[in-house]
Design a protein around this motif. Structure first.
Motif, PDB file in Angstrom:
ATOM      1  N   THR A  19      72.247  27.902  35.899  1.00 48.33           N
ATOM      2  CA  THR A  19      71.570  27.968  37.134  1.00 48.33           C
ATOM      3  C   THR A  19      72.648  28.314  38.468  1.00 48.33           C
ATOM      4  OG1 THR A  19      69.853  26.518  36.280  1.00 48.33           O
ATOM      5  CG2 THR A  19      69.916  26.804  38.485  1.00 48.33           C
ATOM      6  N   THR A  20      72.498  29.315  38.976  1.00 48.09           N
ATOM      7  CA  THR A  20      73.522  29.448  40.087  1.00 48.09           C
ATOM      8  C   THR A  20      72.829  29.963  41.270  1.00 48.09           C
ATOM      9  OG1 THR A  20      73.679  31.708  39.733  1.00 48.09           O
ATOM     10  CG2 THR A  20      75.468  30.437  38.516  1.00 48.09           C
ATOM     11  N   GLU A  21      73.564  29.764  42.309  1.00 49.60           N
ATOM     12  CA  GLU A  21      73.032  29.830  43.777  1.00 49.60           C
ATOM     13  C   GLU A  21      74.115  30.356  44.636  1.00 49.60           C
ATOM     14  OE1 GLU A  21      69.664  28.122  47.033  1.00 49.60           O
ATOM     15  OE2 GLU A  21      70.468  26.723  45.362  1.00 49.60           O
ATOM     16  N   GLU A  22      73.782  30.987  45.568  1.00 52.04           N
ATOM     17  CA  GLU A  22      74.787  31.434  46.675  1.00 52.04           C
ATOM     18  C   GLU A  22      74.173  31.158  47.914  1.00 52.04           C
ATOM     19  OE1 GLU A  22      76.781  35.672  47.931  1.00 52.04           O
ATOM     20  OE2 GLU A  22      76.934  35.022  45.852  1.00 52.04           O
ATOM     21  N   VAL A  23      74.902  30.386  48.870  1.00 48.60           N
ATOM     22  CA  VAL A  23      74.421  29.820  50.250  1.00 48.60           C
ATOM     23  C   VAL A  23      75.360  30.428  51.221  1.00 48.60           C
ATOM     24  CG1 VAL A  23      73.972  28.040  51.706  1.00 48.60           C
ATOM     25  CG2 VAL A  23      73.443  27.900  49.298  1.00 48.60           C
ATOM     26  N   ALA A  24      75.044  31.209  52.267  1.00 45.92           N
ATOM     27  CA  ALA A  24      75.635  31.897  53.207  1.00 45.92           C
ATOM     28  C   ALA A  24      75.824  30.720  54.361  1.00 45.92           C
ATOM     29  CB  ALA A  24      74.902  33.057  53.785  1.00 45.92           C
ATOM     30  N   ILE A  25      76.908  30.557  54.639  1.00 48.21           N
ATOM     31  CA  ILE A  25      77.181  29.583  55.801  1.00 48.21           C
ATOM     32  C   ILE A  25      77.307  30.129  57.262  1.00 48.21           C
ATOM     33  CG2 ILE A  25      78.983  27.852  56.627  1.00 48.21           C
ATOM     34  CD1 ILE A  25      77.713  27.017  54.010  1.00 48.21           C
ATOM     35  N   THR A  26      76.144  30.102  57.805  1.00 46.67           N
ATOM     36  CA  THR A  26      75.759  30.800  59.135  1.00 46.67           C
ATOM     37  C   THR A  26      75.706  30.327  60.533  1.00 46.67           C
ATOM     38  OG1 THR A  26      73.570  31.196  58.395  1.00 46.67           O
ATOM     39  CG2 THR A  26      75.229  32.783  57.708  1.00 46.67           C
ATOM     40  N   THR A  27      75.198  28.909  60.310  1.00 44.24           N
ATOM     41  CA  THR A  27      74.937  28.302  61.658  1.00 44.24           C
ATOM     42  C   THR A  27      76.154  28.013  62.476  1.00 44.24           C
ATOM     43  OG1 THR A  27      75.189  25.793  60.663  1.00 44.24           O
ATOM     44  CG2 THR A  27      73.089  26.984  60.514  1.00 44.24           C
ATOM     45  N   ALA A  28      76.096  27.884  63.806  1.00 38.44           N
ATOM     46  CA  ALA A  28      77.392  27.672  64.629  1.00 38.44           C
ATOM     47  C   ALA A  28      78.240  26.472  64.137  1.00 38.44           C
ATOM     48  CB  ALA A  28      76.777  27.574  65.836  1.00 38.44           C
ATOM     49  N   THR A  29      77.522  25.294  63.943  1.00 39.24           N
ATOM     50  CA  THR A  29      78.127  24.023  63.445  1.00 39.24           C
ATOM     51  C   THR A  29      78.857  24.210  62.316  1.00 39.24           C
ATOM     52  OG1 THR A  29      76.279  22.715  64.519  1.00 39.24           O
ATOM     53  CG2 THR A  29      77.856  21.787  62.949  1.00 39.24           C
ATOM     54  N   GLU A  30      78.215  24.809  61.246  1.00 32.07           N
ATOM     55  CA  GLU A  30      79.039  25.100  59.843  1.00 32.07           C
ATOM     56  C   GLU A  30      80.118  26.168  60.039  1.00 32.07           C
ATOM     57  OE1 GLU A  30      75.745  24.994  56.625  1.00 32.07           O
ATOM     58  OE2 GLU A  30      75.264  26.649  57.971  1.00 32.07           O
ATOM     59  N   THR A  31      80.001  27.100  60.739  1.00 35.13           N
ATOM     60  CA  THR A  31      81.081  28.200  60.904  1.00 35.13           C
ATOM     61  C   THR A  31      82.266  27.647  61.828  1.00 35.13           C
ATOM     62  OG1 THR A  31      80.109  29.374  62.890  1.00 35.13           O
ATOM     63  CG2 THR A  31      79.437  29.982  60.540  1.00 35.13           C
ATOM     64  N   GLN A  32      82.026  26.686  62.474  1.00 35.03           N
ATOM     65  CA  GLN A  32      83.049  25.986  63.140  1.00 35.03           C
ATOM     66  C   GLN A  32      83.957  24.914  62.459  1.00 35.03           C
ATOM     67  OE1 GLN A  32      84.005  26.728  66.256  1.00 35.03           O
ATOM     68  NE2 GLN A  32      82.517  28.166  66.249  1.00 35.03           N
ATOM     69  N   ARG A  33      83.529  24.606  61.112  1.00 38.09           N
ATOM     70  CA  ARG A  33      84.051  23.590  60.349  1.00 38.09           C
ATOM     71  C   ARG A  33      85.064  24.316  59.195  1.00 38.09           C
ATOM     72  NH1 ARG A  33      78.825  21.092  58.925  1.00 38.09           N
ATOM     73  NH2 ARG A  33      78.296  19.311  60.676  1.00 38.09           N
ATOM     74  N   SER A  34      86.221  23.785  59.039  1.00 37.43           N
ATOM     75  CA  SER A  34      87.003  24.248  58.102  1.00 37.43           C
ATOM     76  C   SER A  34      86.490  23.769  56.739  1.00 37.43           C
ATOM     77  CB  SER A  34      88.561  23.807  58.274  1.00 37.43           C
ATOM     78  OG  SER A  34      88.691  22.094  58.097  1.00 37.43           O
ATOM     79  N   CYS A  35      86.874  24.610  55.791  1.00 38.11           N
ATOM     80  CA  CYS A  35      86.448  24.021  54.131  1.00 38.11           C
ATOM     81  C   CYS A  35      87.481  24.413  53.259  1.00 38.11           C
ATOM     82  CB  CYS A  35      85.019  24.899  53.914  1.00 38.11           C
ATOM     83  SG  CYS A  35      84.352  24.281  52.403  1.00 38.11           S
ATOM     84  N   ILE A  36      87.943  23.161  52.969  1.00 38.97           N
ATOM     85  CA  ILE A  36      89.025  23.215  51.626  1.00 38.97           C
ATOM     86  C   ILE A  36      88.540  22.548  50.373  1.00 38.97           C
ATOM     87  CG2 ILE A  36      91.355  22.495  51.322  1.00 38.97           C
ATOM     88  CD1 ILE A  36      91.838  22.419  54.443  1.00 38.97           C
ATOM     89  N   LEU A  37      88.263  23.041  49.359  1.00 41.83           N
ATOM     90  CA  LEU A  37      87.807  22.740  48.235  1.00 41.83           C
ATOM     91  C   LEU A  37      88.853  22.226  47.172  1.00 41.83           C
ATOM     92  CD1 LEU A  37      84.705  24.788  47.910  1.00 41.83           C
ATOM     93  CD2 LEU A  37      84.775  22.551  48.810  1.00 41.83           C
TER      94      LEU A  37
END
Length: 185
Positions: free
Chosen positions: A77-95
């Motif tokens: 079970t997989t899913e792909e989620v686009a990060i598109t809101t203004a708040t989300e795109t401003q955040r850095s993401c280091i996994l």
């Protein structure tokens, strides 16, 4: 005087016990708002009533947009989620060490865990810049390294469950407010 000195030493040691539980030598910063993506499979893993459910989180850019690639522990079970809101795109993401986390509530401890998707033993003993991604095993309750053959128990704090003894999974601080997940060093 000796008792006071012993008491002070015990207090100093006890204050730092939690520090060793969490990984601090690899960067990790991930914020996820479940109210924006309310049908996302990551929400299954964030439900404390669904303990024992874990979700793998990776990210990759596509056409200039960051996408979260999510996979439940069934490995199918997989899913792909686009990060598109203004708040989300401003955040850095280091996994973490290799751009991947495994997140979920333990069925044994009823505690939220965020583990790195890299084998901690191979990262330490081999080449620290090579990726040693772990794969689901034991019906998704364990993660297994194809390099050193160790398996790690997700429900038991990421300890080595099979193979040569060694370090447990790298764990990051995680908090879930019921709407927002924070994973960080």
């Amino acid at each position: 005087m000796t008792r006071v000195l012993i008491l002070v030493m015990l207090l100093i040691c006890s204050c730092s016990a939690d520090e060793f539980e969490y990984c601090t030598d690899r960067q990790c910063y991930f914020v996820y708002d479940s109210s924006i993506h309310n049908v996302c499979i990551l929400n299954n893993a964030l439900n404390p009533l669904s303990s024992g459910v874990f979700c793998q989180v990776k990210q990759e850019p596509k056409n200039g947009i960051r996408h979260l690639i999510l996979q439940l522990q069934d490995g199918k079970t997989t899913e792909e989620v686009a990060i598109t809101t203004a708040t989300e795109t401003q955040r850095s993401c280091i996994l973490g060490a290799g751009n991947g986390l495994v997140i979920g509530y333990s069925s044994l401890h009823q505690q939220l865990y965020a583990f790195d998707l890299q084998c901690p033993n191979c990262l330490k003993t081999h080449y620290p810049y090579v990726k040693y991604a772990l794969q689901w095993s034991n019906n998704g309750n364990w993660l297994k390294c194809s390099t050193c053959q160790r398996s790690y128990d997700l429900n038991n704090g990421g300890i080595v469950a099979s193979g040569e003894s060694g370090l447990k999974l790298l764990r990051y601080r995680s908090d879930y407010t019921g709407q927002t997940l924070f994973v960080r060093n």
